[in-house]
Scaffold this motif. Structure first.
Motif, mmCIF file in Angstrom:
data_model
loop_
_atom_site.group_PDB
_atom_site.id
_atom_site.type_symbol
_atom_site.label_atom_id
_atom_site.label_comp_id
_atom_site.label_asym_id
_atom_site.label_seq_id
_atom_site.Cartn_x
_atom_site.Cartn_y
_atom_site.Cartn_z
ATOM 1 N N GLU A 61 0.824 -1.208 0.000
ATOM 2 C CA GLU A 61 0.000 0.000 0.000
ATOM 3 C C GLU A 61 0.861 1.262 0.000
ATOM 4 N N ASN A 62 1.963 1.231 0.755
ATOM 5 C CA ASN A 62 2.874 2.394 0.775
ATOM 6 C C ASN A 62 3.472 2.635 -0.603
ATOM 7 N N TYR A 63 3.801 1.535 -1.290
ATOM 8 C CA TYR A 63 4.341 1.677 -2.653
ATOM 9 C C TYR A 63 3.289 2.316 -3.564
ATOM 10 N N LEU A 64 2.026 1.853 -3.447
ATOM 11 C CA LEU A 64 0.969 2.397 -4.296
ATOM 12 C C LEU A 64 0.733 3.882 -4.011
ATOM 13 N N LYS A 65 0.831 4.274 -2.731
ATOM 14 C CA LYS A 65 0.638 5.689 -2.386
ATOM 15 C C LYS A 65 1.686 6.559 -3.060
ATOM 16 N N LYS A 66 2.930 6.100 -3.029
ATOM 17 C CA LYS A 66 4.002 6.855 -3.684
ATOM 18 C C LYS A 66 3.767 6.913 -5.190
ATOM 19 N N GLU A 67 3.304 5.785 -5.732
ATOM 20 C CA GLU A 67 3.065 5.725 -7.170
ATOM 21 C C GLU A 67 1.920 6.650 -7.564
ATOM 22 N N ARG A 68 0.867 6.676 -6.753
ATOM 23 C CA ARG A 68 -0.312 7.483 -7.067
ATOM 24 C C ARG A 68 -0.054 8.978 -6.919
ATOM 25 N N SER A 69 0.967 9.324 -6.147
ATOM 26 C CA SER A 69 1.265 10.745 -5.940
ATOM 27 C C SER A 69 1.664 11.433 -7.244
ATOM 28 N N THR A 70 1.992 10.638 -8.239
ATOM 29 C CA THR A 70 2.385 11.210 -9.535
ATOM 30 C C THR A 70 1.203 11.280 -10.509
ATOM 31 N N TYR A 71 0.021 10.723 -10.090
ATOM 32 C CA TYR A 71 -1.139 10.698 -10.983
ATOM 33 C C TYR A 71 -1.977 11.968 -10.846
ATOM 34 N N THR A 72 -2.738 12.278 -11.887
ATOM 35 C CA THR A 72 -3.703 13.369 -11.826
ATOM 36 C C THR A 72 -4.975 12.850 -11.155
ATOM 37 N N GLU A 73 -5.890 13.780 -10.776
ATOM 38 C CA GLU A 73 -7.141 13.380 -10.132
ATOM 39 C C GLU A 73 -7.973 12.494 -11.060
ATOM 40 N N ALA A 74 -7.966 12.811 -12.336
ATOM 41 C CA ALA A 74 -8.740 12.023 -13.303
ATOM 42 C C ALA A 74 -8.201 10.585 -13.390
#
Length: 242
Positions: free
Chosen positions: A209-222
């Motif tokens: 989950e921590n890895y996914l959070k870091k990964e998602r921090s680079t995504y846009t809201e859409a």
């Protein structure tokens, strides 16, 4: 003459080993942490292949060797493992990974597994529907009924083997995830998570989950909304597969 006998004795000592030697080696190659890396899996499968084809161990007997350890596997995993050396016998990566154990325990990996029956004439009863389907297959393929039956049996066995392989891989993966999470399968895990965890080789749920959070921090809201919707749809499909 003495030198000739010495060469024979050296060759014999290099090729003679017992099933207990193989079992001891299986324990020796266990890594510190459970892994699916081929540097461990290939030598393990090679040693399992020896136990099955050289020492005539059953699949269940091999599985029992791992019982009570963090490397526990079941019979379907052994069924998958014993065939991998046959498939990879010419694969450069496989040969490199088994080099050390092969030097200790040389073994000619069989090209195929042959089984002999004392009575090859096996009689069984077909329903009318089954017989009609076989006749149709034979007619459409322009072969004799005996050839059609042989082809259909081989096709069925290949499908069964594939299912056993998939089951073995999936069970082993779930065991690995449970071992990394105090023996429990995370409640929110989905099939997509399992696949992703295997790709990342991260089996602890918190680390994942921590890895996914870091990964998602680079995504846009859409993009985040699309990911969330896809995961929700996946959960619904798992609840209602039909």
């Amino acid at each position: 003459m003495a030198f000739f006998y010495l060469k024979i004795m050296i060759k014999y000592s290099l090729t003679f080993y017992t099933d207990q030697d193989i079992i001891n080696e299986l324990k020796n190659i266990h890594p510190e942490f459970k892994t699916r890396k081929r540097t461990y899996i290939d030598p393990r499968n090679y040693l399992i292949c020896i136990l099955i084809y050289k020492f005539n161990y059953t699949e269940q007997r091999v599985a029992d060797l791992f019982k009570g350890t963090k490397f526990q596997i079941d019979r379907s995993t052994v069924a998958h493992a014993k065939t991998k050396p046959l498939e990879l016998v010419k694969d450069a990566g496989f040969l490199e990974n088994i080099a050390l154990v092969y030097e200790k325990f040389p073994f000619d990996i069989p090209n195929e597994c042959k089984m002999r029956f004392i009575d090859k004439d096996i009689k069984f009863t077909l329903t009318n529907k089954q017989l009609c389907r076989i006749n149709n297959y034979a007619s459409n393929s322009e072969v004799k009924k005996s050839t059609a039956v042989n082809r259909l049996i081989n096709l069925g066995l290949r499908v069964l083997d594939k299912n056993f392989e998939d089951m073995g891989r999936m069970k082993e993966l779930f065991i690995e995830i449970c071992n990394a999470n105090n023996g429990q399968l995370p409640g929110d895990i989905t099939a997509g998570d399992v696949t992703r965890m295997q790709e990342l080789e991260i089996y602890n749920w918190e680390e994942y989950e921590n890895y996914l959070k870091k990964e998602r921090s680079t995504y846009t809201e859409a993009e985040l909304k699309l990911i969330a919707d896809a995961k929700e749809n996946e959960k619904q499909k798992e609840k209602e597969p039909f």
